[in-house]
Design a protein around this motif. Structure first.
Motif, PDB file in Angstrom:
ATOM      1  N   GLU A  16       0.840  -1.205   0.000  1.00 27.42           N
ATOM      2  CA  GLU A  16       0.000   0.000   0.000  1.00 27.42           C
ATOM      3  C   GLU A  16       0.876   1.256   0.000  1.00 27.42           C
ATOM      4  OE1 GLU A  16      -3.615   2.170   0.093  1.00 27.42           O
ATOM      5  OE2 GLU A  16      -3.194   0.045  -0.289  1.00 27.42           O
ATOM      6  N   GLY A  57       2.727   1.759  -3.387  1.00 32.35           N
ATOM      7  CA  GLY A  57       1.799   2.101  -4.456  1.00 32.35           C
ATOM      8  C   GLY A  57       1.583   3.594  -4.589  1.00 32.35           C
ATOM      9  N   LYS A  58       1.699   4.321  -3.491  1.00 29.22           N
ATOM     10  CA  LYS A  58       1.515   5.767  -3.515  1.00 29.22           C
ATOM     11  C   LYS A  58       2.687   6.479  -4.199  1.00 29.22           C
ATOM     12  CE  LYS A  58      -1.192   5.569   0.748  1.00 29.22           C
ATOM     13  NZ  LYS A  58      -1.247   5.893   2.195  1.00 29.22           N
ATOM     14  N   VAL A 118       4.250   5.043  -6.956  1.00 31.48           N
ATOM     15  CA  VAL A 118       4.325   4.602  -8.349  1.00 31.48           C
ATOM     16  C   VAL A 118       3.801   5.719  -9.245  1.00 31.48           C
ATOM     17  CG1 VAL A 118       3.456   2.958 -10.059  1.00 31.48           C
ATOM     18  CG2 VAL A 118       4.086   2.160  -7.762  1.00 31.48           C
ATOM     19  N   ILE A 142       2.761  -0.681 -17.137  1.00 32.69           N
ATOM     20  CA  ILE A 142       2.170  -1.392 -16.009  1.00 32.69           C
ATOM     21  C   ILE A 142       3.321  -2.055 -15.266  1.00 32.69           C
ATOM     22  CG2 ILE A 142      -0.065  -1.734 -17.103  1.00 32.69           C
ATOM     23  CD1 ILE A 142       0.697  -4.660 -17.624  1.00 32.69           C
ATOM     24  N   ASN A 153       4.227  -4.703 -11.938  1.00 27.65           N
ATOM     25  CA  ASN A 153       3.903  -5.561 -10.808  1.00 27.65           C
ATOM     26  C   ASN A 153       4.988  -5.398  -9.756  1.00 27.65           C
ATOM     27  OD1 ASN A 153       4.540  -8.431  -9.425  1.00 27.65           O
ATOM     28  ND2 ASN A 153       2.339  -8.158  -9.661  1.00 27.65           N
ATOM     29  N   ARG A 162       0.911  -6.752  -6.552  1.00 31.17           N
ATOM     30  CA  ARG A 162      -0.155  -6.025  -7.245  1.00 31.17           C
ATOM     31  C   ARG A 162       0.438  -5.405  -8.500  1.00 31.17           C
ATOM     32  NH1 ARG A 162      -2.594  -1.259  -3.815  1.00 31.17           N
ATOM     33  NH2 ARG A 162      -2.836  -3.009  -2.364  1.00 31.17           N
ATOM     34  N   THR A 163      -0.363  -5.318  -9.533  1.00 26.96           N
ATOM     35  CA  THR A 163       0.066  -4.632 -10.754  1.00 26.96           C
ATOM     36  C   THR A 163      -0.561  -3.240 -10.780  1.00 26.96           C
ATOM     37  OG1 THR A 163       0.325  -6.702 -11.977  1.00 26.96           O
ATOM     38  CG2 THR A 163       0.087  -4.678 -13.275  1.00 26.96           C
ATOM     39  N   PHE A 164       0.309  -2.247 -10.915  1.00 28.15           N
ATOM     40  CA  PHE A 164      -0.105  -0.844 -10.934  1.00 28.15           C
ATOM     41  C   PHE A 164      -0.038  -0.304 -12.354  1.00 28.15           C
ATOM     42  CE2 PHE A 164       1.714  -1.723  -6.784  1.00 28.15           C
ATOM     43  CZ  PHE A 164       0.809  -1.137  -5.901  1.00 28.15           C
ATOM     44  N   GLU A 216      -6.444  -9.286 -11.697  1.00 26.63           N
ATOM     45  CA  GLU A 216      -6.892  -9.149 -10.309  1.00 26.63           C
ATOM     46  C   GLU A 216      -8.106 -10.027 -10.043  1.00 26.63           C
ATOM     47  OE1 GLU A 216      -7.726  -5.736  -6.945  1.00 26.63           O
ATOM     48  OE2 GLU A 216      -8.006  -5.197  -9.062  1.00 26.63           O
TER      49      GLU A 216
END
Length: 256
Positions: A29, A32-33, A35, A94, A96, A112-114, A131
Motif C-alpha cells: 500500500e 503504491g503511492k 508509483v 504497467i 507488478n 499487485r500490478t499498478f 486481479e
C-alpha cells in the motif's frame, strides 16, 4: 505430491502469519503511492527496504538464492522476478510489485500490478482480469476441497476474456519457509490435486498474459519475460485455511 510434504500448521500459527501478512500488505500500500511517472524501480526498492526495516521486518527477497534487491519490479512484458534498477517509469507502463517479508520467522507474500499514467484499453483490461482471476482462484479454495479446483476456476475465467495463464510459475506453500509445498497451479490440470486441509498456508498468484502463455528467462538469470513481448499482469495474496473458512492474511483490514 505426497500429502505428507504439505505442512499442516497449528491454529495459533495463523497469528504469526497475520503479522507477516499485515506488514507485506502495508508495504505494498505504501509503495503504491509512489508509483508514478519519473521514479525508477530502484528508488521504489529503496523506499520499500526502508519501510520494512522501520517496521521491524526483513525482506525475504533480498539475497534469496542470490537475488540482489528487496522487492521484485516487473514492468510491461516482464512476467515476474524483475530486478529493480535504473528503469524510469513512464506513462502507459504497467508494473507488478512483489513484496515478501519475514516477521519473526514467518513470511507474508503479496503483489499487485499498478498502472502508470494513461495506458491502453488492453492494458487496463489485462490488469483488471488478472486481479479478478486471483479472487476467482481464492473463491475456489475451501477446507477439504482440492488444489485442482483453483486452477480450473481461474482457467475458465481467463479463457472467457481471451487471455492466457503462465504455466511455468505457480503459487506455493508458505509459512516459516518462503517457498514450500504445495505448488499451486493456476491453470486447468485435469487432476484434482492434493486435498486442501485446515492449517495449510499458501499463495494464489496467477500471472496473466495478453498473448502467449510462454515465457523465458533473461540472461541475468532472474527476469522472466513473455516470449512474444506481450504484456503480463499479476496479483497475489497469501491464504490461510482454517477448519471452516479461508483467510486472506495479506489483505489490509480496511479491505476485508
Amino acid at each position: 505430491m505426497p500429502m505428507s510434504a504439505i505442512k499442516i500448521h497449528k491454529a495459533e500459527d495463523i497469528v504469526s502469519m497475520r503479522s507477516a501478512g499485515e506488514l507485506a500488505a502495508d508495504v505494498l500500500e505504501f509503495v503504491g503511492k509512489h508509483v508514478a511517472e519519473g521514479i525508477t524501480t530502484g528508488e521504489l526498492d529503496t523506499l520499500c527496504s526502508e519501510f520494512i526495516t522501520a517496521r521491524g521486518g526483513v525482506s525475504a527477497t533480498l539475497s534469496y538464492n542470490g537475488f540482489p534487491k528487496s522487492i521484485c519490479t516487473s514492468v510491461n512484458h516482464v512476467v515476474c522476478h524483475g530486478i529493480p534498477g535504473n528503469y524510469r517509469l513512464k506513462s502507459g507502463d504497467i508494473i507488478n510489485i512483489d513484496i515478501t517479508v519475514n516477521v519473526n520467522g514467518w513470511h507474508g507474500d503479496t503483489s499487485r500490478t499498478f498502472i502508470v499514467g494513461q495506458c491502453t484499453e488492453l492494458a487496463k483490461m489485462l490488469v483488471d482480469v488478472a486481479e479478478q482471476a486471483m479472487y476467482v482462484g481464492i473463491s475456489a479454495v475451501r477446507p477439504y476441497g482440492h488444489f485442482g479446483d483453483i486452477g480450473s476456476a481461474i482457467q475458465k475465467f481467463v479463457d472467457h476474456h481471451g487471455f492466457s495463464i503462465v504455466r511455468s510459475y505457480c503459487g506455493h506453500g508458505i509459512g516459516r519457509e518462503f517457498h514450500d509445498e504445495p505448488m499451486v497451479v493456476h491453470h486447468e490440470s485435469h487432476e484434482p490435486g492434493p486435498q486442501i486441509l485446515p492449517g495449510m498456508f499458501f499463495t494464489v498468484e496467477p500471472m496473466i498474459n495478453a498473448g502467449s502463455y510462454k515465457t523465458k528467462v533473461e540472461k541475468d538469470g532472474w527476469t522472466v519475460v513473455t516470449v512474444d513481448k506481450s504484456l503480463s499482469a499479476q496479483f497475489e495474496h497469501t491464504i490461510a485455511v482454517t477448519e471452516d473458512s479461508v483467510e486472506i492474511v495479506t489483505m489490509r483490514a480496511q479491505q476485508k
